[in-house]
Design a protein around this motif. Sequence first.
Motif, PDB file in Angstrom:
ATOM      1  N   ASN A  16     102.683  67.714 -77.016  1.00 15.99           N
ATOM      2  CA  ASN A  16     102.409  66.978 -75.790  1.00 15.99           C
ATOM      3  C   ASN A  16     101.873  65.600 -76.160  1.00 15.99           C
ATOM      4  OD1 ASN A  16     101.648  65.959 -73.318  1.00 15.99           O
ATOM      5  ND2 ASN A  16     100.013  67.448 -72.966  1.00 15.99           N
ATOM      6  N   ALA A  17     102.751  64.626 -76.250  1.00 11.50           N
ATOM      7  CA  ALA A  17     102.348  63.279 -76.660  1.00 11.50           C
ATOM      8  C   ALA A  17     101.468  62.591 -75.625  1.00 11.50           C
ATOM      9  CB  ALA A  17     103.581  62.423 -76.941  1.00 11.50           C
ATOM     10  N   ARG A  18     101.389  63.143 -74.418  1.00  7.64           N
ATOM     11  CA  ARG A  18     100.573  62.547 -73.365  1.00  7.64           C
ATOM     12  C   ARG A  18      99.174  63.144 -73.298  1.00  7.64           C
ATOM     13  NH1 ARG A  18     104.172  62.280 -68.086  1.00  7.64           N
ATOM     14  NH2 ARG A  18     103.842  64.516 -68.238  1.00  7.64           N
ATOM     15  N   PHE A  51     105.538  57.208 -80.931  1.00  8.23           N
ATOM     16  CA  PHE A  51     105.638  58.294 -79.970  1.00  8.23           C
ATOM     17  C   PHE A  51     106.854  58.025 -79.099  1.00  8.23           C
ATOM     18  CE2 PHE A  51     101.249  57.727 -81.148  1.00  8.23           C
ATOM     19  CZ  PHE A  51     100.831  59.018 -81.404  1.00  8.23           C
ATOM     20  N   GLN A  52     107.716  59.034 -78.958  1.00  7.89           N
ATOM     21  CA  GLN A  52     108.912  58.878 -78.149  1.00  7.89           C
ATOM     22  C   GLN A  52     109.096  60.094 -77.260  1.00  7.89           C
ATOM     23  OE1 GLN A  52     111.987  58.379 -81.131  1.00  7.89           O
ATOM     24  NE2 GLN A  52     111.928  56.173 -80.841  1.00  7.89           N
ATOM     25  N   PRO A  53     109.678  59.870 -76.081  1.00  8.25           N
ATOM     26  CA  PRO A  53     109.965  61.024 -75.229  1.00  8.25           C
ATOM     27  C   PRO A  53     111.141  61.819 -75.801  1.00  8.25           C
ATOM     28  CG  PRO A  53     110.825  59.022 -74.236  1.00  8.25           C
ATOM     29  CD  PRO A  53     110.050  58.613 -75.467  1.00  8.25           C
ATOM     30  N   ILE A  54     111.151  63.097 -75.497  1.00  8.19           N
ATOM     31  CA  ILE A  54     112.286  63.947 -75.857  1.00  8.19           C
ATOM     32  C   ILE A  54     113.176  64.005 -74.624  1.00  8.19           C
ATOM     33  CG2 ILE A  54     113.017  66.243 -76.572  1.00  8.19           C
ATOM     34  CD1 ILE A  54     110.190  66.529 -77.839  1.00  8.19           C
ATOM     35  N   VAL A  55     114.417  63.578 -74.746  1.00  7.11           N
ATOM     36  CA  VAL A  55     115.308  63.428 -73.613  1.00  7.11           C
ATOM     37  C   VAL A  55     116.432  64.455 -73.686  1.00  7.11           C
ATOM     38  CG1 VAL A  55     116.935  61.835 -72.485  1.00  7.11           C
ATOM     39  CG2 VAL A  55     114.786  60.968 -73.436  1.00  7.11           C
ATOM     40  N   ASN A  56     116.722  65.072 -72.560  1.00  3.30           N
ATOM     41  CA  ASN A  56     117.880  65.954 -72.428  1.00  3.30           C
ATOM     42  C   ASN A  56     119.088  65.037 -72.253  1.00  3.30           C
ATOM     43  OD1 ASN A  56     119.961  67.578 -71.467  1.00  3.30           O
ATOM     44  ND2 ASN A  56     118.571  68.919 -70.351  1.00  3.30           N
TER      45      ASN A  56
END
Length: 173
Positions: A16-18, A51-56
Amino acid sequence: MIDRLDAEIISKLAENARIGIAELAAELGVSRTTIQLRLRRLEDEGVLLGFQPIVNLSKVGAAVEALITLEIDQRRMATVVRGLHALPEVLEVRIQAGREDILAHVGIASLEDLQVLTTAIVGIEGVRKTTSMFTVSTPVRYRLAPLLRKLTAEAGWGRASPAPGEADPQARP
């Protein structure tokens, strides 16, 4: 080198990067200052690269993921890498040892688009041959926690305190 506390911080951020500094500190049983200092050190030392979001990808229009291996003229490595970087469908490029020289992870809308992309890749000066493999599913996503825990199993927890729930290793019975 990182220790077990660093590994746990990184693992929690990977999950959870947030997560907030206070919540991270509470979960790990250390002070906010410790977390802040550790994060700054991990960034300064190049351990944390960002930090990067994981995208579908399928939800954003790239329904097909593929791995494309490239055999190249080694003297043209920089040219090939620049050419791959210029293609928006290329998500990641890895230089490898072995029969294939480069592995490119791509996201594309359709198999027809893969053909167009492959043609563009073969058009890059120095590319000799490509081979494409399609991703059908990803049952184990990129993960860090198991590896970090293994690598730091003997490293100790921080500089002066034992891990939460462990006896002080310096205390004598």
